[in-house]
Design an enzyme around this catalytic site. Sequence first.
Site, mmCIF file in Angstrom:
data_model
loop_
_atom_site.group_PDB
_atom_site.id
_atom_site.type_symbol
_atom_site.label_atom_id
_atom_site.label_comp_id
_atom_site.label_asym_id
_atom_site.label_seq_id
_atom_site.Cartn_x
_atom_site.Cartn_y
_atom_site.Cartn_z
ATOM 1 N N ALA A 85 0.858 -1.185 0.000
ATOM 2 C CA ALA A 85 0.000 0.000 0.000
ATOM 3 C C ALA A 85 0.894 1.236 0.000
ATOM 4 O O ALA A 85 2.046 1.189 0.447
ATOM 5 C CB ALA A 85 -0.919 0.006 1.219
ATOM 6 N N GLU A 105 -5.361 -5.341 -8.614
ATOM 7 C CA GLU A 105 -5.208 -5.521 -7.170
ATOM 8 C C GLU A 105 -6.566 -5.548 -6.475
ATOM 9 O O GLU A 105 -6.803 -6.369 -5.583
ATOM 10 C CB GLU A 105 -4.340 -4.401 -6.592
ATOM 11 C CG GLU A 105 -2.871 -4.514 -6.977
ATOM 12 C CD GLU A 105 -2.053 -3.317 -6.543
ATOM 13 O OE1 GLU A 105 -0.829 -3.456 -6.434
ATOM 14 O OE2 GLU A 105 -2.634 -2.233 -6.333
#
Length: 225
Positions: A85, A105
């Site tokens: 992230a 993703e």
Amino acid sequence: MNQNELKKRVGIAATDYIQNGMIVGLGTGSTVYYFVEELGKRVQNGLSIIGVTTSLATKQQAEQLGIPLKSLDDVNSIDLVVDGADEIDPQLNGIKGGGGALLFEKLVATQSKEVIWIVDESKMVDCLGAFPLPVEVVQYGHTHLLRYFEEKGYHPVLRMRDEKVFVTDDGNFIIDLHLKRIDDAVQLQKELNDLVGVVEHGLFLNQTRRVLVGKQNTVEVIEHV
């Protein structure tokens, strides 16, 4: 310990969550790179898994390491996905897509029983938004979306790479919104979801309950129940 060493530490730590027989989502990014490397070593030593990748880059890496792969369309569900992230707030909401793989993703994450994010400590923030928010858009008509975001004061920038417009693995453009601070991520998510021409965006809200954070002396596990 430098940032790459922190990434490597947390990437290796994440492989401890992988068990024999799992279908594993393989994320994208510099921290996940080390996870996939370590996972490849464990596969070579007898670990039996199937990987589902989120980008061409991860697919190539996994193939080189001998990790068996299937397409998302060829599995019923995924047991666990490990991904990185770009920012994570205290509620474990995040911004992803700095590498341009946000659509794949999010597709893999939504089909996974569990999502783990792995990051170094620099990615933990009090409020999302300092990292530019990626918005993946279709090529046709993208200038109208740029104009819309400009009028909204979102400071949009069409992503470039090597002096050319960046194109995602699935053939779209990315507009990065330089917001500095996102006070209402839920409302912004709704606004982006409602825009014609927007394929996906980098707000990942309520996606994970576990984050592994690489720190100087340890890997911290943050969990929300």
